[in-house]
Motif scaffolding. Sequence first.
Motif, PDB file in Angstrom:
ATOM      1  N   CYS A 200     -26.903 -14.911  32.548  1.00  0.00           N
ATOM      2  CA  CYS A 200     -26.264 -14.278  33.695  1.00  0.00           C
ATOM      3  C   CYS A 200     -25.340 -13.137  33.293  1.00  0.00           C
ATOM      4  O   CYS A 200     -24.469 -13.308  32.433  1.00  0.00           O
ATOM      5  N   MET A 201     -25.514 -11.979  33.938  1.00  0.00           N
ATOM      6  CA  MET A 201     -24.618 -10.852  33.714  1.00  0.00           C
ATOM      7  C   MET A 201     -23.246 -11.090  34.348  1.00  0.00           C
ATOM      8  O   MET A 201     -22.214 -10.843  33.729  1.00  0.00           O
ATOM      9  N   LEU A 202     -23.240 -11.550  35.595  1.00  0.00           N
ATOM     10  CA  LEU A 202     -21.976 -11.686  36.324  1.00  0.00           C
ATOM     11  C   LEU A 202     -21.026 -12.660  35.643  1.00  0.00           C
ATOM     12  O   LEU A 202     -19.812 -12.569  35.809  1.00  0.00           O
ATOM     13  N   ALA A 203     -21.565 -13.586  34.854  1.00  0.00           N
ATOM     14  CA  ALA A 203     -20.703 -14.559  34.168  1.00  0.00           C
ATOM     15  C   ALA A 203     -19.714 -13.903  33.224  1.00  0.00           C
ATOM     16  O   ALA A 203     -18.743 -14.532  32.806  1.00  0.00           O
ATOM     17  N   ASN A 204     -19.919 -12.629  32.883  1.00  0.00           N
ATOM     18  CA  ASN A 204     -18.918 -11.905  32.087  1.00  0.00           C
ATOM     19  C   ASN A 204     -17.586 -11.783  32.816  1.00  0.00           C
ATOM     20  O   ASN A 204     -16.536 -11.721  32.174  1.00  0.00           O
ATOM     21  N   VAL A 205     -17.631 -11.704  34.153  1.00  0.00           N
ATOM     22  CA  VAL A 205     -16.407 -11.455  34.907  1.00  0.00           C
ATOM     23  C   VAL A 205     -16.066 -12.568  35.892  1.00  0.00           C
ATOM     24  O   VAL A 205     -14.940 -12.657  36.362  1.00  0.00           O
ATOM     25  N   ALA A 206     -17.046 -13.434  36.207  1.00  0.00           N
ATOM     26  CA  ALA A 206     -16.797 -14.544  37.136  1.00  0.00           C
ATOM     27  C   ALA A 206     -17.416 -15.826  36.587  1.00  0.00           C
ATOM     28  O   ALA A 206     -18.233 -16.466  37.251  1.00  0.00           O
ATOM     29  N   PRO A 207     -17.031 -16.213  35.368  1.00  0.00           N
ATOM     30  CA  PRO A 207     -17.694 -17.359  34.735  1.00  0.00           C
ATOM     31  C   PRO A 207     -17.531 -18.665  35.497  1.00  0.00           C
ATOM     32  O   PRO A 207     -18.479 -19.443  35.615  1.00  0.00           O
ATOM     33  N   LYS A 208     -16.334 -18.912  36.026  1.00  0.00           N
ATOM     34  CA  LYS A 208     -16.115 -20.181  36.724  1.00  0.00           C
ATOM     35  C   LYS A 208     -16.994 -20.299  37.952  1.00  0.00           C
ATOM     36  O   LYS A 208     -17.579 -21.358  38.220  1.00  0.00           O
ATOM     37  N   CYS A 209     -17.086 -19.228  38.730  1.00  0.00           N
ATOM     38  CA  CYS A 209     -17.932 -19.252  39.925  1.00  0.00           C
ATOM     39  C   CYS A 209     -19.388 -19.496  39.559  1.00  0.00           C
ATOM     40  O   CYS A 209     -20.095 -20.243  40.249  1.00  0.00           O
ATOM     41  N   CYS A 210     -19.844 -18.882  38.482  1.00  0.00           N
ATOM     42  CA  CYS A 210     -21.235 -19.049  38.066  1.00  0.00           C
ATOM     43  C   CYS A 210     -21.504 -20.488  37.615  1.00  0.00           C
ATOM     44  O   CYS A 210     -22.539 -21.076  37.952  1.00  0.00           O
ATOM     45  N   VAL A 211     -20.580 -21.052  36.866  1.00  0.00           N
ATOM     46  CA  VAL A 211     -20.711 -22.449  36.437  1.00  0.00           C
ATOM     47  C   VAL A 211     -20.710 -23.379  37.643  1.00  0.00           C
ATOM     48  O   VAL A 211     -21.513 -24.315  37.737  1.00  0.00           O
ATOM     49  N   GLU A 212     -19.818 -23.116  38.586  1.00  0.00           N
ATOM     50  CA  GLU A 212     -19.726 -23.958  39.782  1.00  0.00           C
ATOM     51  C   GLU A 212     -20.998 -23.883  40.622  1.00  0.00           C
ATOM     52  O   GLU A 212     -21.432 -24.885  41.192  1.00  0.00           O
ATOM     53  N   LEU A 213     -21.594 -22.693  40.712  1.00  0.00           N
ATOM     54  CA  LEU A 213     -22.848 -22.540  41.451  1.00  0.00           C
ATOM     55  C   LEU A 213     -23.951 -23.388  40.825  1.00  0.00           C
ATOM     56  O   LEU A 213     -24.652 -24.136  41.524  1.00  0.00           O
ATOM     57  N   PHE A 214     -24.113 -23.281  39.522  1.00  0.00           N
ATOM     58  CA  PHE A 214     -25.142 -24.056  38.844  1.00  0.00           C
ATOM     59  C   PHE A 214     -24.905 -25.553  39.009  1.00  0.00           C
ATOM     60  O   PHE A 214     -25.839 -26.316  39.304  1.00  0.00           O
ATOM     61  N   ASP A 215     -23.671 -25.971  38.841  1.00  0.00           N
ATOM     62  CA  ASP A 215     -23.357 -27.392  38.944  1.00  0.00           C
ATOM     63  C   ASP A 215     -23.640 -27.927  40.350  1.00  0.00           C
ATOM     64  O   ASP A 215     -24.209 -29.010  40.512  1.00  0.00           O
ATOM     65  N   ALA A 216     -23.261 -27.151  41.370  1.00  0.00           N
ATOM     66  CA  ALA A 216     -23.455 -27.604  42.751  1.00  0.00           C
ATOM     67  C   ALA A 216     -24.929 -27.744  43.092  1.00  0.00           C
ATOM     68  O   ALA A 216     -25.359 -28.756  43.663  1.00  0.00           O
ATOM     69  N   VAL A 217     -25.729 -26.732  42.738  1.00  0.00           N
ATOM     70  CA  VAL A 217     -27.134 -26.729  43.162  1.00  0.00           C
ATOM     71  C   VAL A 217     -27.998 -27.582  42.246  1.00  0.00           C
ATOM     72  O   VAL A 217     -28.775 -28.427  42.718  1.00  0.00           O
ATOM     73  N   TYR A 218     -27.868 -27.399  40.945  1.00  0.00           N
ATOM     74  CA  TYR A 218     -28.789 -28.079  40.022  1.00  0.00           C
ATOM     75  C   TYR A 218     -28.361 -29.511  39.718  1.00  0.00           C
ATOM     76  O   TYR A 218     -29.182 -30.426  39.717  1.00  0.00           O
ATOM     77  N   ASN A 219     -27.090 -29.703  39.443  1.00  0.00           N
ATOM     78  CA  ASN A 219     -26.627 -31.039  39.043  1.00  0.00           C
ATOM     79  C   ASN A 219     -26.294 -31.935  40.227  1.00  0.00           C
ATOM     80  O   ASN A 219     -26.694 -33.099  40.264  1.00  0.00           O
ATOM     81  N   GLN A 220     -25.562 -31.404  41.204  1.00  0.00           N
ATOM     82  CA  GLN A 220     -25.128 -32.213  42.335  1.00  0.00           C
ATOM     83  C   GLN A 220     -26.126 -32.216  43.497  1.00  0.00           C
ATOM     84  O   GLN A 220     -26.017 -33.045  44.398  1.00  0.00           O
ATOM     85  N   HIS A 221     -27.060 -31.290  43.472  1.00  0.00           N
ATOM     86  CA  HIS A 221     -28.026 -31.133  44.589  1.00  0.00           C
ATOM     87  C   HIS A 221     -27.300 -30.962  45.919  1.00  0.00           C
ATOM     88  O   HIS A 221     -27.770 -31.430  46.957  1.00  0.00           O
ATOM     89  N   ASP A 222     -26.159 -30.278  45.878  1.00  0.00           N
ATOM     90  CA  ASP A 222     -25.362 -30.030  47.061  1.00  0.00           C
ATOM     91  C   ASP A 222     -25.641 -28.594  47.522  1.00  0.00           C
ATOM     92  O   ASP A 222     -24.957 -27.649  47.126  1.00  0.00           O
ATOM     93  N   ILE A 223     -26.667 -28.452  48.346  1.00  0.00           N
ATOM     94  CA  ILE A 223     -27.118 -27.132  48.753  1.00  0.00           C
ATOM     95  C   ILE A 223     -26.054 -26.393  49.560  1.00  0.00           C
ATOM     96  O   ILE A 223     -25.834 -25.186  49.385  1.00  0.00           O
ATOM     97  N   ALA A 224     -25.370 -27.096  50.448  1.00  0.00           N
ATOM     98  CA  ALA A 224     -24.351 -26.452  51.272  1.00  0.00           C
ATOM     99  C   ALA A 224     -23.213 -25.901  50.416  1.00  0.00           C
ATOM    100  O   ALA A 224     -22.758 -24.768  50.614  1.00  0.00           O
ATOM    101  N   LYS A 225     -22.749 -26.699  49.469  1.00  0.00           N
ATOM    102  CA  LYS A 225     -21.687 -26.251  48.578  1.00  0.00           C
ATOM    103  C   LYS A 225     -22.155 -25.067  47.733  1.00  0.00           C
ATOM    104  O   LYS A 225     -21.430 -24.083  47.558  1.00  0.00           O
ATOM    105  N   GLY A 226     -23.378 -25.171  47.211  1.00  0.00           N
ATOM    106  CA  GLY A 226     -23.921 -24.088  46.399  1.00  0.00           C
ATOM    107  C   GLY A 226     -24.067 -22.803  47.179  1.00  0.00           C
ATOM    108  O   GLY A 226     -23.756 -21.705  46.680  1.00  0.00           O
ATOM    109  N   TRP A 227     -24.504 -22.910  48.441  1.00  0.00           N
ATOM    110  CA  TRP A 227     -24.671 -21.716  49.265  1.00  0.00           C
ATOM    111  C   TRP A 227     -23.332 -21.042  49.535  1.00  0.00           C
ATOM    112  O   TRP A 227     -23.235 -19.814  49.546  1.00  0.00           O
TER     113      TRP A 227
END
Length: 289
Positions: A200-227
């Motif tokens: 991910c390119m954006l992770a250079n400047v927004a790493p926490k948001c990018c990690v949180e997105l992956f965790d919500a959608v892939y790990n937690q299967h929380d589509i609403a949170k990920g969206w």
Amino acid sequence: MYAVTVTPFKEDGSFDFERTKGHLDWLIEQGLQGICLLGATGEYQSITLEEHKTFVREIVPYIRDRVSVIVGATREQADDVIELVNNIKLCGADAAMILPSPYCHPAQDEVVEHYRYIMERTEFPIMIYNNPGSCGISFERETFRKLMALPYTAMVKESSGSIQVLRDVIEDAPENVSIFCGCDNLAFESFADGACGMICMLANVAPKCCVELFDAVYNQHDIAKGWEIYRKILPGLNALESFPKPIQALKYLVTRKTGNGGFCRRPRLELTLEEKAYVEDLMKADQLY
């Protein structure tokens, strides 16, 4: 979640190792699971073979015990790639990311042979990289199958921009091959379809948001949170896939955030004041912090 990191240079074009290490320290502190060095975002095209090896010798040992490390090793000639991969291997990285030869537009059978030739001479995990915009060709489905059957294929970075292609690759992938999203503005869709990682390119400047997105959608299967997370960072993701100077934009925003962006190497020029203002507005930069 991996950041494909910028490479800070000094104004004279030499590596700025102090800022490089400062940037990497910050990214790791923000929770990224991986770092991808010397991808296109890292200006690999603008450094020599010897400079590449010098950078890897300095930086990979600095971070390898704290985070997973992938290093880009694309070159036009296969034997140059082999030279770089063997140095990456020696320095203790986890894998090398390789595009097909960028300028010769190889046929599908030549693509498979290119990777086979490199793997036989390095015996090191390889991330196969499909990016039609960078090398002028796109892998066919059967080519993906042949590539994923090679003994040292560890990962695939799929950057065609087609969710259908990504789905096909995920469906065809053997258990020992991980499929990564390679398009910033298809992150949500890719994780929902089963991509187990991202460069991910954006992770250079927004790493926490990018990690949180992956965790919500892939790990937690929380589509609403990920969206919800995705909508917040989507202007930045879209901008990096459309703005003609994404590397300069990232370096400007990194400098704005931590002071560690450094300079670009020629022929790239720094952003003008007007371009900086445009980038901040386009990416909704204040939302990223």
